[in-house]
Design a protein around this motif. Structure first.
Motif, short mmCIF file in Angstrom:
data_model
loop_
_atom_site.label_atom_id
_atom_site.label_comp_id
_atom_site.label_asym_id
_atom_site.label_seq_id
_atom_site.Cartn_x
_atom_site.Cartn_y
_atom_site.Cartn_z
N VAL A 145 0.86 -1.34 -0.13
CA VAL A 145 -0.07 0.08 0.05
C VAL A 145 1.07 1.24 -0.02
O VAL A 145 1.77 1.45 0.93
N PRO A 146 0.58 2.16 -0.92
CA PRO A 146 1.35 3.67 -0.81
C PRO A 146 1.42 4.32 0.56
O PRO A 146 0.14 4.20 1.08
N ALA A 190 1.92 7.86 2.01
CA ALA A 190 2.50 9.31 1.79
C ALA A 190 2.88 9.76 3.30
O ALA A 190 3.89 9.67 3.67
N GLY A 191 1.90 10.76 3.77
CA GLY A 191 2.14 11.19 5.05
C GLY A 191 1.83 10.12 6.11
O GLY A 191 2.18 10.59 7.28
N GLY A 192 1.07 9.38 5.93
CA GLY A 192 0.81 8.38 7.06
C GLY A 192 -0.39 8.95 7.90
O GLY A 192 -0.83 8.20 8.68
N THR A 193 -0.85 10.30 7.66
CA THR A 193 -1.77 10.70 8.77
C THR A 193 -3.10 9.90 8.79
O THR A 193 -3.73 9.56 9.63
N MET A 194 -3.61 9.62 7.57
CA MET A 194 -4.69 8.97 7.40
C MET A 194 -4.68 7.52 7.59
O MET A 194 -5.63 6.83 8.51
N LEU A 195 -3.60 6.99 7.13
CA LEU A 195 -3.46 5.23 7.58
C LEU A 195 -3.26 5.23 9.20
O LEU A 195 -3.95 4.34 9.39
N THR A 231 -0.35 14.86 2.96
CA THR A 231 0.12 15.42 1.48
C THR A 231 -1.35 15.58 0.72
O THR A 231 -2.52 14.92 1.28
N GLY A 280 -2.42 11.89 -0.73
CA GLY A 280 -3.12 11.29 0.43
C GLY A 280 -4.47 11.57 0.67
O GLY A 280 -5.61 10.76 0.87
N ASN A 281 -4.76 13.01 0.59
CA ASN A 281 -6.06 13.43 0.75
C ASN A 281 -7.04 13.08 -0.37
O ASN A 281 -8.13 12.45 -0.20
N MET A 333 -12.34 13.10 0.69
CA MET A 333 -11.87 13.81 1.64
C MET A 333 -11.91 15.18 1.21
O MET A 333 -12.37 15.45 -0.08
N ASP A 334 -11.80 16.13 2.00
CA ASP A 334 -12.19 17.56 1.72
C ASP A 334 -11.59 18.15 0.58
O ASP A 334 -12.27 18.99 -0.42
N LEU A 358 -1.29 8.24 -8.02
CA LEU A 358 -1.49 9.48 -8.45
C LEU A 358 0.06 10.31 -8.22
O LEU A 358 0.64 10.23 -7.11
N LYS A 410 -17.43 24.08 5.55
CA LYS A 410 -17.10 22.63 6.04
C LYS A 410 -18.12 22.03 7.06
O LYS A 410 -18.60 22.93 7.89
C1 LIG Z 1 -6.47 14.69 13.45
C2 LIG Z 1 -6.84 14.45 12.09
C3 LIG Z 1 -7.65 15.40 11.44
C4 LIG Z 1 -8.21 15.40 10.16
N1 LIG Z 1 -8.97 16.10 9.71
C5 LIG Z 1 -9.34 16.12 8.18
C6 LIG Z 1 -10.33 17.08 7.44
O1 LIG Z 1 -10.87 17.91 8.22
N2 LIG Z 1 -10.27 17.01 6.44
C7 LIG Z 1 -9.81 15.87 5.46
O2 LIG Z 1 -9.78 15.86 4.42
N3 LIG Z 1 -9.00 15.22 6.10
C8 LIG Z 1 -8.73 15.13 7.14
N4 LIG Z 1 -7.90 14.23 7.93
C9 LIG Z 1 -7.39 13.06 7.18
C10 LIG Z 1 -5.99 13.05 6.59
O3 LIG Z 1 -4.90 13.32 7.38
C11 LIG Z 1 -5.80 13.96 5.14
O4 LIG Z 1 -6.62 13.80 4.28
C12 LIG Z 1 -4.37 13.99 4.46
O5 LIG Z 1 -4.27 14.77 3.55
C13 LIG Z 1 -4.11 12.30 4.02
O6 LIG Z 1 -2.64 12.43 3.60
P1 LIG Z 1 -1.49 11.50 4.01
O7 LIG Z 1 -0.26 11.98 3.01
O8 LIG Z 1 -1.13 11.59 5.52
O9 LIG Z 1 -2.22 10.31 3.32
P2 LIG Z 1 -1.83 8.56 3.89
O10 LIG Z 1 -2.39 8.36 5.27
O11 LIG Z 1 -0.16 8.41 3.64
O12 LIG Z 1 -2.61 7.87 2.64
C14 LIG Z 1 -4.01 7.80 2.55
C15 LIG Z 1 -4.48 6.94 1.52
O13 LIG Z 1 -4.04 7.43 0.38
C16 LIG Z 1 -3.35 6.60 -0.46
N5 LIG Z 1 -2.33 7.26 -1.21
C17 LIG Z 1 -1.51 8.14 -0.66
N6 LIG Z 1 -0.72 8.84 -1.62
C18 LIG Z 1 -1.03 8.01 -2.61
C19 LIG Z 1 -0.60 8.38 -4.07
N7 LIG Z 1 0.14 9.35 -4.41
N8 LIG Z 1 -1.01 7.66 -4.91
C20 LIG Z 1 -2.04 6.48 -4.76
N9 LIG Z 1 -2.41 6.33 -3.59
C21 LIG Z 1 -1.90 7.03 -2.26
C22 LIG Z 1 -2.64 5.40 0.72
O14 LIG Z 1 -2.33 4.34 0.33
C23 LIG Z 1 -3.76 5.49 1.83
O15 LIG Z 1 -4.73 4.60 1.13
C24 LIG Z 1 -7.46 14.28 9.08
C25 LIG Z 1 -6.56 13.43 9.92
C26 LIG Z 1 -6.11 13.42 11.03
C27 LIG Z 1 -5.25 12.69 11.63
#
Ligand SMILES: Cc1cc2nc3c(=O)[nH]c(=O)nc-3n(C[C@H](O)[C@H](O)[C@H](O)COP(=O)(O)OP(=O)(O)OC[C@H]3O[C@@H](n4cnc5c(N)ncnc54)[C@H](O)[C@@H]3O)c2cc1C
Length: 279
Positions: A28-29, A31-36, A109, A112-113, A121-122, A165, A182
């Motif tokens: 699984v990719p 990215a920032g890991g925040t969602m995972l 990132t 990831g969003n 996501m937003d 992506l 929002k």
């Molecule tokens: C406290 C908290 C509050 C939050 N509030 C919000 C909010 O208000 N609104 C909102 O929209 N989100 C929110 N989030 C969710 C999330 O953190 C964001 O949407 C964030 O942008 C995810 O990015 P990431 O890089 O951490 O993704 P990751 O957690 O690394 O990945 C998310 C998913 O995308 C996949 N992925 C990542 N990059 C790629 C790529 N390049 N190509 C293909 N697949 C990919 C991963 O495999 C995974 O399934 C929140 C998270 C936390 C922890």
């Protein structure tokens, strides 16, 4: 769980990434890991067993700009897009500023969003409203797909197996009026959806209008939008009523959304339009 079976890869090139992915199709990719991480209920996170970190792919961090487009790599952090300042369309800045907190935005990132699979996501709302394009890469090829086709609901995102992506192209057009809203998910601090209302105005004529909601589903009705395009500003109330009649018919066909949220979305659209009315 057998920790020995956990693997994380750090490819530095696309070639390396896709050859790893071919050998480990279940990886699984990351990215920032925040969602995972935020999906983990327990104190010890149970992440997918195989992760492909995108961290070392310099290309995914690139930001470039032409007169007509802003291009950001999928690994660009939400905060870095905000820091770009005025060149970023207001709808996108406002959306990203509302996500989580500065600590999360420094890790999270844009890729990831957009790529979270379970719901939109937003970030998807401004991307759809602004007609953004996404570059998707696989081992064999790359393709461009519009944000609206990528994110359409119901159904999964338009991302094939072992497809990534890589880049987001955002048109830099002049939008004269931007309102965003929002919606928290009922009973939680999580996001329940994001709504964008943007319009263009030339010589007191409304020349373009986009109204997009993303969350557990996507709301956009181009037919309703077209009712107001070409009208003089300020808007006449009878035109707003005609719009609202069509918009309500559109919403009445939506059965998979919480009634209260639908009502809030409806009120937001009405209030936004009335702010553009005469008298
Ligand atoms: C406290 C908290 C509050 C939050 N509030 C919000 C909010 O208000 N609104 C909102 O929209 N989100 C929110 N989030 C969710 C999330 O953190 C964001 O949407 C964030 O942008 C995810 O990015 P990431 O890089 O951490 O993704 P990751 O957690 O690394 O990945 C998310 C998913 O995308 C996949 N992925 C990542 N990059 C790629 C790529 N390049 N190509 C293909 N697949 C990919 C991963 O495999 C995974 O399934 C929140 C998270 C936390 C922890």
């Amino acid at each position: 769980m057998d920790a020995a079976l956990n693997q994380i890869f750090f490819p530095q090139t696309y070639q390396e990434l896709f050859s790893r992915w071919a050998k480990h199709p279940d990886a699984v990719p990351y990215a920032g890991g925040t969602m995972l991480f935020s999906l983990q209920g327990s104190r010890t996170p149970a992440l997918p067993r195989k992760l492909i970190s995108l961290d070392k792919l310099a290309e995914l961090r690139r930001i470039s700009r032409t007169e007509r487009y802003l291009e950001v790599g999928a690994m660009v952090k939400l905060s870095d897009i905000i820091y770009l300042g005025k060149i970023v369309p207001e709808a996108l800045t406002r959306c990203l500023e509302g996500i989580a907190n500065p600590q999360v935005r420094n890790l999270a990132t844009i890729g990831g969003n957009i790529c979270f699979k379970d719901r939109r996501m937003d970030g998807s709302a401004p991307m759809i409203a602004l007609d953004a394009l996404y570059e998707l890469r696989s081992a064999q090829s790359s393709r461009w797909v519009s944000a609206s086709r990528f994110s359409s609901l119901p159904g999964p995102i338009n991302l094939g197996p072992q497809e990534l992506l890589s880049r987001i192209r955002i048109p830099l057009e002049q939008w004269n009026y931007t309102i965003c809203k929002k919606y928290p998910a009922a009973g939680t601090n999580n996001s329940g959806g994001f709504m964008v209302f943007i319009l263009k105005n030339q010589k007191d004529t409304l020349t373009d209008l986009r109204i997009v909601f993303t969350g557990s589903l996507i709301l956009r009705d181009k037919k309703s939008e077209s009712i107001l395009v070409g009208r003089r500003l300020p808007l006449e109330r009878k035109d707003i009523h005609t719009f609202m009649d069509h918009w309500r018919i559109y919403l009445s066909a939506i059965h998979s959304m919480d009634d209260l949220l639908l009502e809030k979305v409806n009120n937001f659209v009405k209030t936004s339009l009335l702010a553009l009315a005469d008298g």
